[in-house]
Design a protein around this motif. Sequence first.
Motif, PDB file in Angstrom:
ATOM      1  N   ALA A  26      49.729  49.667  32.522  1.00 29.97           N
ATOM      2  CA  ALA A  26      49.132  49.135  31.297  1.00 29.97           C
ATOM      3  C   ALA A  26      48.321  47.892  31.629  1.00 29.97           C
ATOM      4  O   ALA A  26      48.715  47.087  32.476  1.00 29.97           O
ATOM      5  CB  ALA A  26      50.223  48.805  30.296  1.00 29.97           C
ATOM      6  N   TYR A  27      47.186  47.768  30.999  1.00 29.40           N
ATOM      7  CA  TYR A  27      46.312  46.611  31.187  1.00 29.40           C
ATOM      8  C   TYR A  27      47.029  45.375  30.676  1.00 29.40           C
ATOM      9  O   TYR A  27      47.519  45.348  29.550  1.00 29.40           O
ATOM     10  CB  TYR A  27      45.009  46.861  30.423  1.00 29.40           C
ATOM     11  CG  TYR A  27      44.003  45.744  30.489  1.00 29.40           C
ATOM     12  CD1 TYR A  27      43.531  45.271  31.702  1.00 29.40           C
ATOM     13  CD2 TYR A  27      43.508  45.167  29.323  1.00 29.40           C
ATOM     14  CE1 TYR A  27      42.599  44.257  31.763  1.00 29.40           C
ATOM     15  CE2 TYR A  27      42.565  44.151  29.375  1.00 29.40           C
ATOM     16  CZ  TYR A  27      42.114  43.702  30.590  1.00 29.40           C
ATOM     17  OH  TYR A  27      41.194  42.695  30.646  1.00 29.40           O
ATOM     18  N   SER A  28      47.075  44.344  31.506  1.00 31.01           N
ATOM     19  CA  SER A  28      47.819  43.139  31.127  1.00 31.01           C
ATOM     20  C   SER A  28      47.019  42.192  30.248  1.00 31.01           C
ATOM     21  O   SER A  28      47.529  41.173  29.810  1.00 31.01           O
ATOM     22  CB  SER A  28      48.320  42.411  32.378  1.00 31.01           C
ATOM     23  OG  SER A  28      47.214  41.978  33.156  1.00 31.01           O
ATOM     24  N   GLY A  29      45.769  42.509  29.983  1.00 32.45           N
ATOM     25  CA  GLY A  29      44.984  41.710  29.043  1.00 32.45           C
ATOM     26  C   GLY A  29      44.122  40.650  29.694  1.00 32.45           C
ATOM     27  O   GLY A  29      43.787  40.726  30.866  1.00 32.45           O
ATOM     28  N   VAL A  30      43.796  39.642  28.901  1.00 33.88           N
ATOM     29  CA  VAL A  30      42.927  38.553  29.335  1.00 33.88           C
ATOM     30  C   VAL A  30      43.559  37.838  30.518  1.00 33.88           C
ATOM     31  O   VAL A  30      44.759  37.554  30.523  1.00 33.88           O
ATOM     32  CB  VAL A  30      42.692  37.574  28.162  1.00 33.88           C
ATOM     33  CG1 VAL A  30      41.892  36.366  28.611  1.00 33.88           C
ATOM     34  CG2 VAL A  30      42.001  38.297  27.016  1.00 33.88           C
ATOM     35  N   LYS A  31      42.755  37.550  31.521  1.00 34.60           N
ATOM     36  CA  LYS A  31      43.235  36.904  32.735  1.00 34.60           C
ATOM     37  C   LYS A  31      42.902  35.408  32.702  1.00 34.60           C
ATOM     38  O   LYS A  31      41.800  35.012  32.313  1.00 34.60           O
ATOM     39  CB  LYS A  31      42.566  37.509  33.972  1.00 34.60           C
ATOM     40  CG  LYS A  31      42.580  39.006  34.037  1.00 34.60           C
ATOM     41  CD  LYS A  31      43.903  39.542  34.426  1.00 34.60           C
ATOM     42  CE  LYS A  31      43.804  41.041  34.632  1.00 34.60           C
ATOM     43  NZ  LYS A  31      45.048  41.698  34.490  1.00 34.60           N
ATOM     44  N   THR A  32      43.843  34.603  33.147  1.00 37.14           N
ATOM     45  CA  THR A  32      43.594  33.178  33.313  1.00 37.14           C
ATOM     46  C   THR A  32      43.008  32.979  34.695  1.00 37.14           C
ATOM     47  O   THR A  32      43.570  33.444  35.685  1.00 37.14           O
ATOM     48  CB  THR A  32      44.906  32.380  33.166  1.00 37.14           C
ATOM     49  OG1 THR A  32      45.424  32.614  31.859  1.00 37.14           O
ATOM     50  CG2 THR A  32      44.668  30.898  33.372  1.00 37.14           C
ATOM     51  N   LEU A  33      41.877  32.275  34.761  1.00 34.29           N
ATOM     52  CA  LEU A  33      41.208  32.071  36.041  1.00 34.29           C
ATOM     53  C   LEU A  33      41.429  30.671  36.594  1.00 34.29           C
ATOM     54  O   LEU A  33      41.139  30.402  37.748  1.00 34.29           O
ATOM     55  CB  LEU A  33      39.711  32.344  35.887  1.00 34.29           C
ATOM     56  CG  LEU A  33      39.368  33.767  35.458  1.00 34.29           C
ATOM     57  CD1 LEU A  33      37.870  33.907  35.242  1.00 34.29           C
ATOM     58  CD2 LEU A  33      39.856  34.779  36.483  1.00 34.29           C
ATOM     59  N   GLY A  34      41.913  29.774  35.765  1.00 30.75           N
ATOM     60  CA  GLY A  34      42.165  28.411  36.223  1.00 30.75           C
ATOM     61  C   GLY A  34      42.055  27.427  35.078  1.00 30.75           C
ATOM     62  O   GLY A  34      41.937  27.818  33.908  1.00 30.75           O
TER      63      GLY A  34
END
Length: 175
Positions: A126-134
């Motif tokens: 399943a797609y984990s959604g929005v990614k934090t980049l920093g």
Amino acid sequence: MQPIVHPVVGYVCYAVYARWADGTPPASSPAAVAVVAATLPDLLDQPLYHAGITPVGRTIGHSLLFAVPLVALVWLVARRRGQSRLAVAFAIGYGSHIAADVPWHVLAGDYHELGFLLWPVTPMPAYSGVKTLGTVGGLEVTTLWLEAVIFVGGVALWWADGRPGLDLLGRRFDL
């Protein structure tokens, strides 16, 4: 990548190609083909997912095992009809969608989410959604921020190019 950003990425990629190949902004028909092709993976996969047919929203339409033969088929049909530029636009649009879905997973280190590339041979969690980049100045930078920049920049380019493809809608709907 959010579905609304994919057509913009498809347009930008095709616009870069048109400038490289012709030295001009894209013509309407190939620009429209690139935009539609860039939305196609989601148009295929999302209904299947929401209908409960597939377990996740990135399966067949996002798989290279489907995409490569589809692009080859479109290429052959378009070339036989003397529409090579539309074949190129389709390949760029469709390919841009798949390519644009890769970087966020790589930047976030979520390599297991790249299973869509060879689905069904490789599993797609399943797609984990929005990614934090920093974090910049105490503000969390996510993929949504970068996608917003891409979206605004791409729409600005399309506008500056004279909004190619929009005239086709006008003709189609008698506007």
